[in-house]
Motif scaffolding. Sequence first.
Motif, PDB file in Angstrom:
ATOM      1  N   GLU A 167       0.848  -1.197   0.000  1.00  0.00           N
ATOM      2  CA  GLU A 167       0.000   0.000   0.000  1.00  0.00           C
ATOM      3  C   GLU A 167       0.886   1.251   0.000  1.00  0.00           C
ATOM      4  O   GLU A 167       2.041   1.211   0.449  1.00  0.00           O
ATOM      5  N   PRO A 168       0.355   2.374  -0.481  1.00  0.00           N
ATOM      6  CA  PRO A 168       1.177   3.585  -0.514  1.00  0.00           C
ATOM      7  C   PRO A 168       1.585   4.043   0.876  1.00  0.00           C
ATOM      8  O   PRO A 168       0.875   3.827   1.857  1.00  0.00           O
ATOM      9  N   SER A 169       2.757   4.666   0.915  1.00  0.00           N
ATOM     10  CA  SER A 169       3.189   5.271   2.165  1.00  0.00           C
ATOM     11  C   SER A 169       2.353   6.519   2.418  1.00  0.00           C
ATOM     12  O   SER A 169       1.683   7.035   1.527  1.00  0.00           O
ATOM     13  N   GLY A 170       2.400   7.003   3.635  1.00  0.00           N
ATOM     14  CA  GLY A 170       1.593   8.171   3.984  1.00  0.00           C
ATOM     15  C   GLY A 170       2.432   9.330   4.470  1.00  0.00           C
ATOM     16  O   GLY A 170       3.564   9.162   4.913  1.00  0.00           O
ATOM     17  N   GLU A 171       1.865  10.513   4.341  1.00  0.00           N
ATOM     18  CA  GLU A 171       2.458  11.715   4.930  1.00  0.00           C
ATOM     19  C   GLU A 171       3.909  11.897   4.508  1.00  0.00           C
ATOM     20  O   GLU A 171       4.809  12.076   5.319  1.00  0.00           O
ATOM     21  N   GLY A 172       4.139  11.815   3.200  1.00  0.00           N
ATOM     22  CA  GLY A 172       5.465  12.079   2.685  1.00  0.00           C
ATOM     23  C   GLY A 172       6.438  10.933   2.764  1.00  0.00           C
ATOM     24  O   GLY A 172       7.643  11.133   2.616  1.00  0.00           O
ATOM     25  N   GLY A 173       5.963   9.717   2.988  1.00  0.00           N
ATOM     26  CA  GLY A 173       6.843   8.563   2.959  1.00  0.00           C
ATOM     27  C   GLY A 173       6.874   7.733   4.216  1.00  0.00           C
ATOM     28  O   GLY A 173       7.721   6.841   4.356  1.00  0.00           O
ATOM     29  N   ARG A 174       5.978   7.970   5.155  1.00  0.00           N
ATOM     30  CA  ARG A 174       5.970   7.192   6.391  1.00  0.00           C
ATOM     31  C   ARG A 174       5.481   5.776   6.142  1.00  0.00           C
ATOM     32  O   ARG A 174       4.547   5.549   5.366  1.00  0.00           O
ATOM     33  N   LEU A 175       6.096   4.819   6.843  1.00  0.00           N
ATOM     34  CA  LEU A 175       5.615   3.446   6.814  1.00  0.00           C
ATOM     35  C   LEU A 175       4.546   3.258   7.884  1.00  0.00           C
ATOM     36  O   LEU A 175       4.547   3.947   8.907  1.00  0.00           O
ATOM     37  N   THR A 176       3.650   2.331   7.652  1.00  0.00           N
ATOM     38  CA  THR A 176       2.511   2.117   8.539  1.00  0.00           C
ATOM     39  C   THR A 176       2.808   0.960   9.484  1.00  0.00           C
ATOM     40  O   THR A 176       3.081  -0.160   9.037  1.00  0.00           O
ATOM     41  N   VAL A 177       2.745   1.238  10.792  1.00  0.00           N
ATOM     42  CA  VAL A 177       3.048   0.233  11.808  1.00  0.00           C
ATOM     43  C   VAL A 177       1.810  -0.189  12.596  1.00  0.00           C
ATOM     44  O   VAL A 177       1.881  -1.098  13.430  1.00  0.00           O
ATOM     45  N   ALA A 178       0.681   0.464  12.359  1.00  0.00           N
ATOM     46  CA  ALA A 178      -0.586   0.104  12.996  1.00  0.00           C
ATOM     47  C   ALA A 178      -1.706   0.738  12.194  1.00  0.00           C
ATOM     48  O   ALA A 178      -1.486   1.737  11.494  1.00  0.00           O
ATOM     49  N   ARG A 179      -2.892   0.181  12.302  1.00  0.00           N
ATOM     50  CA  ARG A 179      -4.037   0.742  11.591  1.00  0.00           C
ATOM     51  C   ARG A 179      -5.272   0.729  12.482  1.00  0.00           C
ATOM     52  O   ARG A 179      -5.454  -0.182  13.292  1.00  0.00           O
ATOM     53  N   HIS A 180      -6.086   1.740  12.305  1.00  0.00           N
ATOM     54  CA  HIS A 180      -7.394   1.760  12.949  1.00  0.00           C
ATOM     55  C   HIS A 180      -8.292   0.688  12.321  1.00  0.00           C
ATOM     56  O   HIS A 180      -8.072   0.263  11.182  1.00  0.00           O
ATOM     57  N   GLY A 181      -9.275   0.288  13.075  1.00  0.00           N
ATOM     58  CA  GLY A 181     -10.285  -0.605  12.542  1.00  0.00           C
ATOM     59  C   GLY A 181     -11.362   0.185  11.818  1.00  0.00           C
ATOM     60  O   GLY A 181     -11.629   1.357  12.138  1.00  0.00           O
ATOM     61  N   ILE A 182     -11.974  -0.451  10.840  1.00  0.00           N
ATOM     62  CA  ILE A 182     -13.037   0.181  10.055  1.00  0.00           C
ATOM     63  C   ILE A 182     -14.230  -0.762  10.010  1.00  0.00           C
ATOM     64  O   ILE A 182     -14.083  -1.943   9.668  1.00  0.00           O
ATOM     65  N   ALA A 183     -15.384  -0.238  10.370  1.00  0.00           N
ATOM     66  CA  ALA A 183     -16.608  -1.043  10.326  1.00  0.00           C
ATOM     67  C   ALA A 183     -17.707  -0.265   9.609  1.00  0.00           C
ATOM     68  O   ALA A 183     -17.732   0.971   9.640  1.00  0.00           O
ATOM     69  N   ARG A 184     -18.584  -0.999   8.981  1.00  0.00           N
ATOM     70  CA  ARG A 184     -19.762  -0.400   8.352  1.00  0.00           C
ATOM     71  C   ARG A 184     -21.003  -0.980   9.023  1.00  0.00           C
ATOM     72  O   ARG A 184     -21.139  -2.200   9.124  1.00  0.00           O
ATOM     73  N   TYR A 185     -21.867  -0.095   9.477  1.00  0.00           N
ATOM     74  CA  TYR A 185     -23.131  -0.518  10.077  1.00  0.00           C
ATOM     75  C   TYR A 185     -24.275  -0.040   9.187  1.00  0.00           C
ATOM     76  O   TYR A 185     -24.231   1.064   8.623  1.00  0.00           O
ATOM     77  N   HIS A 186     -25.282  -0.875   9.089  1.00  0.00           N
ATOM     78  CA  HIS A 186     -26.453  -0.550   8.271  1.00  0.00           C
ATOM     79  C   HIS A 186     -27.656  -0.339   9.188  1.00  0.00           C
ATOM     80  O   HIS A 186     -28.004  -1.208   9.992  1.00  0.00           O
ATOM     81  N   LEU A 187     -28.265   0.835   9.079  1.00  0.00           N
ATOM     82  CA  LEU A 187     -29.457   1.181   9.843  1.00  0.00           C
ATOM     83  C   LEU A 187     -30.670   1.137   8.924  1.00  0.00           C
ATOM     84  O   LEU A 187     -30.611   1.618   7.779  1.00  0.00           O
ATOM     85  N   LYS A 188     -31.749   0.574   9.427  1.00  0.00           N
ATOM     86  CA  LYS A 188     -32.987   0.521   8.653  1.00  0.00           C
ATOM     87  C   LYS A 188     -34.144   0.853   9.571  1.00  0.00           C
ATOM     88  O   LYS A 188     -34.262   0.302  10.669  1.00  0.00           O
ATOM     89  N   THR A 189     -34.984   1.789   9.152  1.00  0.00           N
ATOM     90  CA  THR A 189     -36.185   2.120   9.910  1.00  0.00           C
ATOM     91  C   THR A 189     -37.408   1.772   9.075  1.00  0.00           C
ATOM     92  O   THR A 189     -37.426   1.941   7.858  1.00  0.00           O
ATOM     93  N   THR A 190     -38.430   1.252   9.755  1.00  0.00           N
ATOM     94  CA  THR A 190     -39.674   0.870   9.098  1.00  0.00           C
ATOM     95  C   THR A 190     -40.823   1.548   9.825  1.00  0.00           C
ATOM     96  O   THR A 190     -41.067   1.291  11.013  1.00  0.00           O
ATOM     97  N   GLY A 191     -41.498   2.436   9.115  1.00  0.00           N
ATOM     98  CA  GLY A 191     -42.574   3.200   9.720  1.00  0.00           C
ATOM     99  C   GLY A 191     -43.953   2.697   9.309  1.00  0.00           C
ATOM    100  O   GLY A 191     -44.121   1.530   8.940  1.00  0.00           O
ATOM    101  N   ILE A 192     -44.913   3.596   9.355  1.00  0.00           N
ATOM    102  CA  ILE A 192     -46.297   3.285   8.968  1.00  0.00           C
ATOM    103  C   ILE A 192     -46.700   4.266   7.880  1.00  0.00           C
ATOM    104  O   ILE A 192     -46.665   5.484   8.093  1.00  0.00           O
ATOM    105  N   PRO A 193     -47.057   3.771   6.694  1.00  0.00           N
ATOM    106  CA  PRO A 193     -47.386   4.686   5.603  1.00  0.00           C
ATOM    107  C   PRO A 193     -48.756   5.328   5.778  1.00  0.00           C
ATOM    108  O   PRO A 193     -49.643   4.774   6.440  1.00  0.00           O
ATOM    109  N   ALA A 194     -48.883   6.498   5.202  1.00  0.00           N
ATOM    110  CA  ALA A 194     -50.169   7.200   5.186  1.00  0.00           C
ATOM    111  C   ALA A 194     -50.078   8.297   4.129  1.00  0.00           C
ATOM    112  O   ALA A 194     -48.987   8.738   3.758  1.00  0.00           O
ATOM    113  N   HIS A 195     -51.255   8.754   3.659  1.00  0.00           N
ATOM    114  CA  HIS A 195     -51.286   9.897   2.758  1.00  0.00           C
ATOM    115  C   HIS A 195     -50.783  11.104   3.539  1.00  0.00           C
ATOM    116  O   HIS A 195     -51.156  11.327   4.700  1.00  0.00           O
TER     117      HIS A 195
END
Length: 381
Positions: A167-195
Motif C-alpha cells: 500500500e502507498p506510504s503516507g504523509e510524505g513517505g511514512r511506513l505504517t506500523v498500525a491501523r485503525h479498525g473500520i466497520a460499516r453498520y447498516h441502519l434501517k427504519t420501518t414506519g407506517i405509511p399514510a397519505h
Amino acid sequence: MQDLTPEALLEAVRRWVAIESPTQDVAAVNRMADHAEGLLRAAGARIERIPGTMGYADILIGRIAGETEGPGILLLGHIDTVHPVGTLAAELPWRIDGDRAYGPGIYDMKGGNAIAMAALAHLHAGGRRPHMPVTVMFIPDEEAGSPSSRARIEAEARRHAIVLVAEPSGEGGRLTVARHGIARYHLKTTGIPAHAGAYHAKGRSAIREMARQILAVEAMTDYGRTITLNVGTMAGGTHENMVPIHAEACVYVLVPTAEAEAEVRARLLALTPHDPDVKLDVTLGLFRPPYRKTPSIQALYDHAAALAGELGFALAGERVAGGGSDGNFTGALGVPTLDGLGVIGDGPHTHHEHLLVSCLVPRTRLYLRLFDTLRPGLVAG
C-alpha cells in the motif's frame, strides 16, 4: 525486469495504470490479474489463480522459492481501484508533470505493486532468490472491504512469518506500523405509511426516525480518542405525498483499538427508536479489525529504516493509519506486518492522484534489500 532506472520503473508503473480495473468490473480486474500473472511468471513464481466469488474477480497468488525453506514473507497488494473505466481517457489521463506522475490508481496502489514486482524480477534476472520464500498475493476486492478475499488472506498469513504490504506510504513517505479498525453498520427504519395530506397523523415516518438516529450516531464521534462515526449514505421514501415507510443509512466507523470497537459496537446495537411505532434494525456489515504496533512490527520498521540509511535515504518515519488495508487482517492475527511500503504521492481516490517519480528507485531498492536480509529471527518472540 532487470533495469531499475527511473525511466524503466516509470514505464513499469505506466503498464499497470494503463489497465483500468474498478472493483465491480470483473473482466477489467481480471485483465489486471493477467498482467500481474505474467510478471509473476517472469519472476519465477509458481502460480495459483483462484476463481472469483461473490461477484468479484480472481485472487492471484505467486509463490517464489527462497534460499531457505520454512515460513516466509507474504507480500500483499490489491489490483482493484475506485476509478471507473474511462477515467484514464477523461478526468485523470496518464501524464508526467515534473516529479509527479498521474493516473487512476497510480498511488493506491498500482505504483506499489509495480515496484515490488520489479524488485522480485530483478532478483530473478540476476539468478538470485530472496532469502526467505515469498508469496505474492494480489487481491481483487480490497476497495470493497475484501469480502471475497479475507478468509484467503488470513489463511495465507497464518502460514507466513512476516507480512509486507505494498500500500502507498503516507504523509510524505511514512511506513505504517498500525491501523485503525473500520466497520460499516447498516441502519434501517420501518414506519407506517399514510397519505401526507388528510391522513398525515396516522402515519409514522421512517425518515423522521432515521434523522433522529443519524444525529445520535454522529454524536458518538470522539476526536480526542480518534473514534469517528460518519453517516455516508441515506435513502428513504417513495413519494413526497406519502409518509415514508422505509429509510436506510450506512455508517462508516473508525476505531483505534479492539476495546474501542467493542464499545462502539455495543452502543450502536443498543440503539432504540424514538418513536415506539417505528421499527429500527442495526446490523454490522464489512469490518476490518484494528491492530497495534508490536515489538515485532517495531523490529521490522527499525530494520527497514536501517536499510534505507544504507541505501542513502531516510524514511520519513512511522505512522498509525486511519484508512484500512488488507494489512488489518494480518496485523490483527498477530502476524508481524509492515505496511505502507509502496510509493510516495498523494490524492488517492481523486482526479489528482499521483506518485513522486523520485521515490521509485529508492523504494524498489529498499524492497530488494528487504528480500535479501529479512530473517525469521528478526521477529521471533
